[in-house]
Design an enzyme around this catalytic site. Sequence first.
Site, PDB file in Angstrom:
ATOM      1  N   ASN A 207       9.474  -8.074 -17.460  1.00 55.09           N
ATOM      2  CA  ASN A 207       9.940  -8.173 -16.066  1.00 55.09           C
ATOM      3  C   ASN A 207       9.971  -9.637 -15.643  1.00 55.09           C
ATOM      4  O   ASN A 207      10.953 -10.132 -15.097  1.00 55.09           O
ATOM      5  CB  ASN A 207       9.005  -7.419 -15.109  1.00 55.09           C
ATOM      6  CG  ASN A 207       8.812  -5.975 -15.502  1.00 55.09           C
ATOM      7  OD1 ASN A 207       9.628  -5.422 -16.230  1.00 55.09           O
ATOM      8  ND2 ASN A 207       7.735  -5.364 -15.052  1.00 55.09           N
ATOM      9  N   ASP A 208       8.868 -10.315 -15.899  1.00 55.77           N
ATOM     10  CA  ASP A 208       8.816 -11.723 -15.519  1.00 55.77           C
ATOM     11  C   ASP A 208       9.579 -12.601 -16.497  1.00 55.77           C
ATOM     12  O   ASP A 208      10.230 -13.560 -16.085  1.00 55.77           O
ATOM     13  CB  ASP A 208       7.357 -12.189 -15.419  1.00 55.77           C
ATOM     14  CG  ASP A 208       6.751 -11.774 -14.093  1.00 55.77           C
ATOM     15  OD1 ASP A 208       7.427 -11.962 -13.074  1.00 55.77           O
ATOM     16  OD2 ASP A 208       5.631 -11.243 -14.092  1.00 55.77           O
TER      17      ASP A 208
ATOM     18  N   CYS B  81       5.267  -4.576 -22.450  1.00 56.02           N
ATOM     19  CA  CYS B  81       4.808  -3.703 -21.363  1.00 56.02           C
ATOM     20  C   CYS B  81       5.643  -3.845 -20.100  1.00 56.02           C
ATOM     21  O   CYS B  81       5.279  -3.318 -19.054  1.00 56.02           O
ATOM     22  CB  CYS B  81       3.335  -3.949 -21.060  1.00 56.02           C
ATOM     23  SG  CYS B  81       2.993  -5.638 -20.541  1.00 56.02           S
TER      24      CYS B  81
ATOM     25  N   GLU C 260       5.300 -14.004 -20.806  1.00 58.05           N
ATOM     26  CA  GLU C 260       6.203 -13.758 -19.667  1.00 58.05           C
ATOM     27  C   GLU C 260       6.718 -15.051 -19.058  1.00 58.05           C
ATOM     28  O   GLU C 260       7.565 -15.026 -18.164  1.00 58.05           O
ATOM     29  CB  GLU C 260       5.552 -12.848 -18.618  1.00 58.05           C
ATOM     30  CG  GLU C 260       4.172 -13.245 -18.178  1.00 58.05           C
ATOM     31  CD  GLU C 260       3.540 -12.218 -17.228  1.00 58.05           C
ATOM     32  OE1 GLU C 260       4.213 -11.279 -16.797  1.00 58.05           O
ATOM     33  OE2 GLU C 260       2.348 -12.391 -16.930  1.00 58.05           O
TER      34      GLU C 260
ATOM     35  N   ARG D 168      -3.064  -2.566 -14.617  1.00 55.06           N
ATOM     36  CA  ARG D 168      -2.894  -3.650 -13.636  1.00 55.06           C
ATOM     37  C   ARG D 168      -4.097  -3.637 -12.695  1.00 55.06           C
ATOM     38  O   ARG D 168      -4.219  -2.746 -11.859  1.00 55.06           O
ATOM     39  CB  ARG D 168      -1.610  -3.447 -12.844  1.00 55.06           C
ATOM     40  CG  ARG D 168      -0.332  -3.668 -13.637  1.00 55.06           C
ATOM     41  CD  ARG D 168       0.877  -3.423 -12.727  1.00 55.06           C
ATOM     42  NE  ARG D 168       2.104  -3.955 -13.268  1.00 55.06           N
ATOM     43  CZ  ARG D 168       3.043  -3.211 -13.862  1.00 55.06           C
ATOM     44  NH1 ARG D 168       2.867  -1.921 -14.005  1.00 55.06           N
ATOM     45  NH2 ARG D 168       4.154  -3.780 -14.310  1.00 55.06           N
TER      46      ARG D 168
ATOM     47  N   HIS E 103       0.836  -1.210   0.000  1.00 57.92           N
ATOM     48  CA  HIS E 103       0.000   0.000   0.000  1.00 57.92           C
ATOM     49  C   HIS E 103       0.859   1.244   0.000  1.00 57.92           C
ATOM     50  O   HIS E 103       0.586   2.212  -0.691  1.00 57.92           O
ATOM     51  CB  HIS E 103      -0.840   0.063   1.280  1.00 57.92           C
ATOM     52  CG  HIS E 103      -1.937  -0.930   1.304  1.00 57.92           C
ATOM     53  ND1 HIS E 103      -2.636  -1.227   2.434  1.00 57.92           N
ATOM     54  CD2 HIS E 103      -2.464  -1.695   0.333  1.00 57.92           C
ATOM     55  CE1 HIS E 103      -3.540  -2.130   2.163  1.00 57.92           C
ATOM     56  NE2 HIS E 103      -3.448  -2.443   0.885  1.00 57.92           N
TER      57      HIS E 103
ATOM     58  N   ARG F  76      -5.555  -5.999 -17.734  1.00 58.60           N
ATOM     59  CA  ARG F  76      -5.038  -7.334 -17.467  1.00 58.60           C
ATOM     60  C   ARG F  76      -5.886  -7.982 -16.376  1.00 58.60           C
ATOM     61  O   ARG F  76      -6.222  -7.333 -15.383  1.00 58.60           O
ATOM     62  CB  ARG F  76      -3.584  -7.225 -17.002  1.00 58.60           C
ATOM     63  CG  ARG F  76      -2.984  -8.571 -16.688  1.00 58.60           C
ATOM     64  CD  ARG F  76      -1.524  -8.439 -16.380  1.00 58.60           C
ATOM     65  NE  ARG F  76      -1.295  -7.804 -15.101  1.00 58.60           N
ATOM     66  CZ  ARG F  76      -0.087  -7.538 -14.622  1.00 58.60           C
ATOM     67  NH1 ARG F  76       0.983  -7.834 -15.340  1.00 58.60           N
ATOM     68  NH2 ARG F  76       0.070  -6.964 -13.454  1.00 58.60           N
TER      69      ARG F  76
ATOM     70  N   ARG G 139      13.123 -11.385  -9.226  1.00 56.16           N
ATOM     71  CA  ARG G 139      13.177  -9.963  -9.585  1.00 56.16           C
ATOM     72  C   ARG G 139      13.215  -9.034  -8.381  1.00 56.16           C
ATOM     73  O   ARG G 139      13.511  -7.855  -8.505  1.00 56.16           O
ATOM     74  CB  ARG G 139      12.013  -9.591 -10.515  1.00 56.16           C
ATOM     75  CG  ARG G 139      10.653  -9.788  -9.917  1.00 56.16           C
ATOM     76  CD  ARG G 139       9.559  -9.757 -10.970  1.00 56.16           C
ATOM     77  NE  ARG G 139       8.891  -8.472 -11.055  1.00 56.16           N
ATOM     78  CZ  ARG G 139       7.778  -8.253 -11.730  1.00 56.16           C
ATOM     79  NH1 ARG G 139       7.208  -9.234 -12.429  1.00 56.16           N
ATOM     80  NH2 ARG G 139       7.218  -7.075 -11.764  1.00 56.16           N
TER      81      ARG G 139
END
Length: 756
Positions: free
Chosen positions: A637-638, A685, A614, A480, A373, A516, A648
């Site tokens: 990223n993944d 992305c 990914e 996201r 958060h 997504r 990561r």
Amino acid sequence: MSSEASYSVLKVLRSIIQEVNRAENIDQALAIIVARVKLELKADACSVYLYNKELEKLILSATDGLYPDAVGQVDLAFGEGIVGLVAQRAEPINVATAADHPSYSYFPSTGEERFNGFLGVPIIHHRNVLGVLVLQQVSASRYSEDVETLLITIAAQLTGAIATAEVSGGFAAGHDRRDGERKPLMGIAGAPGAAVGKAVIFATEGYSFNIVAERHITQDEVATEKRRYTRALKLVKADLDVMEANISNNILADERAIFDAYKMILDGESFRSGVHSQISKRLAAESALRNVVIGYVDSFKSMDDPYLRARAEDILDLGLRLLRKLLPEQSGKQTFPKNTILVAEMVTAAMLAEVPIRRLRGVVSMQGSGTSHTAILAKALNIPAVLGVDELPLSRVNGIEMVVDGNNGQVLLRPTAQIKREYRLQQQQIEQQSETYETVRDLPSETSDGFAIRLLLNTGLLADINTSRDSTAVGVGLYRTEYPFMVRDRFPGEEEQYRVYRKVLRGFHPLPVTMRTLDIGGDKSLPYFPIEEDNPFLGWRGIRFTLDHPEIFLGQLRAMLRANDGLGNLQILMPMICNLTEIDSTLKLLAQARREVQEELGIVEKPRIGVMVEVPSLIYQLPQVISRVDFLSVGSNDLTQYLLAVDRNNARVSELYDSLHPAVLLALKMVADCGQKAGKEVAICGEMAGDPTAAYLLLGLGFRTLSMNLSSLMRVKWMVRNSSISRCKEVASAALKVDNAAAVRELVAAAQAAES
Ligand code: PEP
Ligand code: MG
């Protein structure tokens, strides 16, 4: 070693480490180490030599057994003496008679001529030799293998503590190292940007339930005390409203849900009636509150569920706020200087909101991840944040100056004038550069040789809609959906999701928005649905979770389809797909959701459907994947994490994590080629799309659609306008043939320098 013996070794080790961690500075830490190790291993002397980079020497920094005056006076180069040899070879040396060793070098000031047996082990942190830990004994005998392995274990365990003490407490025995050489404390980049400011430990100003005595009241006072508690409750709720309002200009309703959670705890029947029943037992309000809060905190802390364990913090925080209202005579507001860096063991969303935003420069938290958060709020507020700085010496940083580098996920304590200048300069350069980048805002996104490049936006915060509308992006490449799920205390219902998605689709209309489907798991667990696994990134994540929970998945798909009614700019993207069956199952559920929505609303448009590439398995099944959907979007990223087998988020292996690894580039080329062959769009992305160096290569590999964070858009557009596809292609094909990412970077740097 018997299991009993090894158990007691573990106990000793743990107690030494705990003691070292409590030390005020490096000298104290070292003194504890030598004294305790000498005692536990029954040595006649124990000493630590630490490496001083500035002097390029190993310096005797603490001893128990050699002459104390020698501390700071004895220094050795790497390779000099047995100690220097231990450091040079980075391995232990264990000899019966030190004086017989060919490397022996005698220092009269130490009085070491009394000793014969010598055991030295290197102290190594992240491949660097920090120093040498030495045991000596009068007896002319080698130390046993048990002692040797134990000393190695102790040295390995102590490196973290030594590194931390070094960072925070200066250097031992008169050999002060220049401040500028202090090592940064590594954490996780929570929100980008960098700032220099003053650390303010968020405190409840000395308020502690420890100071609350058990005060008894008379029966006549019971009603008054209950009223006093109710009044305090009201005041705290009003404070929460003010805190919420404080950030409400910067944050939209979705991110404010945390305050509802706080208010719910306060209003909760069991909390309120718990306090009232204690007061009825003739306890003063503050004593009653203490008993209830401590009871709650203890039972929450002992829970297995990490979400519930974490709630203990919230309850304590709220309890102390109430206490402050009940003991007004002690109240005094925490003050925040105008360059506040908010620091706490766990910075909560509520703490963040309590600091006047104009004074808040940065956030540093010992706990928390990039998707907490706190990170979400910090990003929305545009405040640099570094989280998970577990080596931060919290008790010693209040009021000191620090640099929060949210771009690199690091914190620097007591920066020198030089470092501050460098950061300011960096900041100025960033500002100047962004002025340059701004010049291309209204120009087309095309390369110098005329290829159009679609630049899209990655988002997830409602707050982004306003700022993004006038951006140069031609749509959202990645929305996201986890964020609206994460800031609540339960799964959001279809209606709630519908409202959020509708706002987003309408906000960007007529531009396309790629939503997504829920991608939780991995490092993004929902507070109310914790998933505990040994390997979360290889576990129940993304589509694996949603396919297993069709009741949740269908609700999300229906909410998206309904939100798209009359707008038609929705695209749906599936995360974490690792096989074709998952695609087929998702398409089936989507068809079902569409039929259901159609029954309610009449004909609804069919959104374009895409798959995220990914997971490496898809690279080998690309033709079958693309034939099933309308587009692909690479989650680099993944993809990087899974191709290179590098977590990561793990700072220890972060140097290995590199999306410019030629193997990753080769995989990306295969995706781009597949898109071209099938005549379908292939976007990317992951973070690399927003990095001008990587994006240059992506153009060369064949990508024409790049999706990135708002802050990267202009600089990538500037790069696009200053690059030619023909040159990008040459560089990309050369990059596929070099050995490593560093060589790739050199190629791109040279090409970009020549192009601009
Ligand atoms: C990715 O993996 O590259 C991606 C864009 O998804 P996330 O970072 O949300 O996992
Ligand atoms: Mg991903």
